[in-house]
Design an enzyme around this catalytic site. Structure first.
Site, PDB file in Angstrom:
ATOM      1  N   PHE A  11       0.800  -1.221   0.000  1.00 52.80           N
ATOM      2  CA  PHE A  11       0.000   0.000   0.000  1.00 52.80           C
ATOM      3  C   PHE A  11       0.837   1.276   0.000  1.00 52.80           C
ATOM      4  O   PHE A  11       0.278   2.361   0.144  1.00 52.80           O
ATOM      5  CB  PHE A  11      -0.939   0.014   1.213  1.00 52.80           C
ATOM      6  CG  PHE A  11      -1.774  -1.222   1.346  1.00 52.80           C
ATOM      7  CD1 PHE A  11      -1.737  -1.977   2.495  1.00 52.80           C
ATOM      8  CD2 PHE A  11      -2.585  -1.632   0.302  1.00 52.80           C
ATOM      9  CE1 PHE A  11      -2.503  -3.120   2.615  1.00 52.80           C
ATOM     10  CE2 PHE A  11      -3.357  -2.768   0.410  1.00 52.80           C
ATOM     11  CZ  PHE A  11      -3.316  -3.532   1.570  1.00 52.80           C
ATOM     12  N   ASP A  44      -0.696 -13.763   6.914  1.00 51.57           N
ATOM     13  CA  ASP A  44       0.250 -13.601   5.807  1.00 51.57           C
ATOM     14  C   ASP A  44       1.662 -13.929   6.285  1.00 51.57           C
ATOM     15  O   ASP A  44       2.616 -13.224   5.973  1.00 51.57           O
ATOM     16  CB  ASP A  44       0.192 -12.183   5.245  1.00 51.57           C
ATOM     17  CG  ASP A  44       0.849 -12.090   3.858  1.00 51.57           C
ATOM     18  OD1 ASP A  44       0.996 -13.142   3.196  1.00 51.57           O
ATOM     19  OD2 ASP A  44       1.231 -10.980   3.454  1.00 51.57           O
TER      20      ASP A  44
END
EC number: 2.7.11.1
Length: 697
Positions: free
Chosen positions: A15, A128
């Site tokens: 991001f 993750d």
């Protein structure tokens, strides 16, 4: 950005941009994630906010530390810890085809394990976990997990239904659209462990459908057989297709191959090397100052009777006291206490050790030669001896429950049931599988699979009992003192054979013999029974046993045969060099063995193999034996001694005295004795104040 100075761009995340910055206040390097909020979708903004929220909840040495977040030019800035050693993925890639040692793999793996355990305890799923999100310190020894951008905080639901994460690490249940829970993180952790062992990913394919097919079938290349079967099986368990059959994190932590590296973390990680090496007070017991993982000494104080009078006038006496006498000290000497309460003491040939209420080891030693106060030429008055008290500092998380000293070696038992030994390794009494000296407390690895509850040291051997009533022995084997049917010595713990219905509760080591007390007040003994000091002769009354009934030595543990030791409930027992003492449930005191110096407590010195009840003593709670003297403790703190009086053995200025007489302690208030130990010609005794319970009004 007043606080930070950007140095360089070190990466581009999902991001935004990742900057390496220098914090202006202390010049420390930090990572600054720059996330452009306006250009992000709603889901991306939620993910960025989620990372901040998650990082605030976490605080662990193996997780990247969160510092702060703030808005800067329509971008969200997240400041966090910098790990200069790169990612675990880079580290693995640089290995090429050179496989890692199993110890190295486990050293990294257990750190990830602890970090993930902390995450799950906060009801957070990482979702993750991969080698790219695992970072290393500059020495590539400390592992830290990061990147919580897509973590899920579990508030009320126990499972998360969104499919996220790197495809190679996605679990089979996610491929099927099933709920995601902690077991999916376990799968990813298994993939990371596989990658450490194989230097390649467990599941790789040219396209996504082929990758999903491999994951769903659990197909991956076998792990090299250079690694232990336990490690390979652990990986297989974590990569089980059925989530319910994958182990929990606490089960993995309890796995046999993980226990040792986990313990090493608490003793090695974060230790600070000392540049200045202090001269140790003794050759064996002093810690290896400056050595990683070692125990160092600190907080010196001096104490002695020479300054007692003046200190009384200035400060009140401490409520908790430890006294010593013997080796030329003819009256009880109060030892320096470091403002703490000592609950248990032990003596060796050269050691005076204690355990504090807070679980720390304390030792008292005489100053080295030449370090005391100078004496005037021609002075004839001998100064009272002084002692230096020191805490033996271990690493955080280690709480000592008890200590026992042998000749030039020491064992200590932690509150987790782990035995550590240090000192002289002669005779194999350290239990490390060799005869090497060890200057820092070291875990007896052979007993890591057991929870020990009590340990005792003889001059050169050790006995220990587990919470399952098993007994182990090691060290010198002469006279059959180990109870293993031979006189062989052993440098590694050996399990002792016990009768089927015998539940061991307490073990006791003498100079050349051993005893075991049961929960039913039975006593087993083995080793040298000279003078019937173990009570193995068949004695039924007051008559001396015939030569046929006398036992000189046994190599297996046998029940004591001398009355009343085999008929009364014995609650306390101790073994000296040539005699022993036992205390019954009724508070009676019995002695047996040699009476050469009057240590049996009778008015004559005649030798007898029949246990003798010491007259004039009632309400005895504990007792101890030295080389040729005996000590007993009354219910109200009375201390009695008798036997050989040379060099201050009896705590008063008398020579041999066969009748019990009290020892005067310098206490201004009522007290109870919490622990006592006698060894050779010395005594160590701990007391605490006695407060009467207030009666009903």
């Amino acid at each position: 950005m007043e606080k930070y100075e950007k140095t360089k761009v070190v990466g581009r995340g999902a991001f935004g941009i990742v900057h390496l910055c220098r914090r202006r206040t202390d010049s420390a390097l930090v990572i600054l994630k720059e996330i452009p909020v306006e250009q992000m979708t709603r889901d991306e903004r939620l993910a960025a906010q989620n990372e901040c929220q998650v990082l605030k909840l976490l605080s662990h040495p193996n997780i990247i530390e969160y510092y702060e977040n703030f808005l800067e030019d329509k971008a969200l800035m997240i400041a966090m810890e910098y790990a200069p050693g790169g990612t675990l993925a880079d580290y693995i890639q640089k290995r090429c085809n050179s496989l890692l040692d199993e110890d190295t793999i486990l050293h990294s793996f257990v750190q990830i394990l602890l970090a993930l355990y902390h995450v799950h305890n906060k009801l957070i799923l990482h979702r993750d976990l991969k080698t790219q999100n695992i970072l290393l310190d500059k020495h590539q020894m400390i592992v830290k997990i990061g990147d919580f951008g897509i973590s899920k905080i579990l508030v009320s639901k126990s499972k998360a239904y969104t499919v996220v994460g790197t495809p190679c690490y996605i679990s089979p249940e996610l491929c099927e659209g099933k709920p995601y829970n902690q077991k999916s993180d376990i799968w990813a952790l298994g993939c990371v462990l596989y990658e450490l062992a194989s230097l390649k990913r467990a599941f790789e394919a040219a396209n996504l459908p082929a990758l999903v097919l491999k994951i769903m079938s659990g197909t991956f290349a076998p792990i090299s057989d250079r690694y232990s079967p336990e490690l390979r099986q652990l990986i297989l368990n974590m990569l089980n297709l059925d989530p319910s059959k994958r182990p929990q994190l606490n089960e993995i932590m309890a796995h046999a191959i993980c226990i040792r590296p986990l313990l090493n973390l608490y003793t090695d990680i974060g230790n600070v090397k000392m540049r200045r090496i202090e001269k140790p007070l003794s050759n064996v017991q002093a810690g290896p100052h400056g050595r990683p993982g070692g125990w160092i000494t600190s907080t010196r104080t001096r104490g002695g009777l020479s300054s007692l009078t003046s200190s009384k006038m200035m400060h009140p006496l401490p409520l908790f006291s430890v006294y010593t006498w013997g080796s030329g000290i003819s009256t009880p000497l109060r030892l320096p206490m470091l403002n703490t309460e000592v609950i248990q003491v032990s003596l060796g040939r050269t050691q005076k050790m204690g355990v504090t209420k807070s679980g720390r080891l304390i030792t008292w030693e005489a100053p080295s030669v030449g370090s005391g106060e100078p004496t005037l030429p021609g002075a004839v008055e001998q100064m009272q001896p002084q002692f230096i008290s020191r805490f033996l500092e271990g690493q955080s998380g280690v709480t000592i429950k008890s200590v026992s000293c042998g000749d030039l070696f020491t064992t200590c038992l932690t509150d987790r049931g782990i035995i550590m030994t240090f000192g002289s390794g002669s005779n194999g009494c350290l239990g490390h599988g060799n005869f090497n000296d060890v200057t820092q407390p070291k875990i007896v690895e052979a007993l890591l699979g057991y929870e020990l509850v009590q340990v005792s040291c003889g001059a050169s051997h050790v006995l220990a009992v587990t919470n399952e009533r098993e007994v182990f022995s090691w060290g010198r084997g002469d006279n059959g003192r180990l109870g293993l049917a031979t006189q062989d010595s052993h440098n590694c713990p050996q399990q002792v054979s016990l009768p089927a219905d015998f539940e061991a509760q307490r073990v006791l080591c003498g100079v050349d013999c051993s005893m075991i007390m049961s929960t039913q007040h039975q006593i087993l003994a083995c080793g040298n029974n000279r003078f019937n000091k173990l009570g193995l002769d068949k004695v039924s009354g007051t008559e001396e046993p015939s030569s046929f009934c006398q036992v000189e030595e046994v190599h297996l543990f046998q029940l004591v045969q001398s009355a009343p030791l085999n008929t009364e409930k014995i609650v306390y027992i101790d073994i000296g060099t040539a005699h022993s003492v036992a205390v019954t449930e009724k508070g009676q005191c019995f002695t047996f063995g040699s009476n050469q110096h009057g240590q049996l407590g009778c008015s004559h010195r005649r030798s007898s193999r029949v246990p003798y009840q010491v007259s004039g003593l009632q309400g005895i709670t504990m007792a101890a034996c030295g080389d040729a003297f005996t000590l007993a403790i009354g219910a109200e703190g009375e201390v009695y001694t008798w036997g050989k009086g040379a060099r201050g053995r009896l705590g008063r200025k008398e020579e041999d005295f066969g009748i019990p007489k009290p020892v005067q302690l310098d206490e201004s208030h009522a007290f109870t004795v919490t622990s006592v130990a006698c060894c050779h010609g010395n005594t160590l005794l701990a007391v605490k104040p006695f407060f009467e319970e207030p009666g009903p009004k």
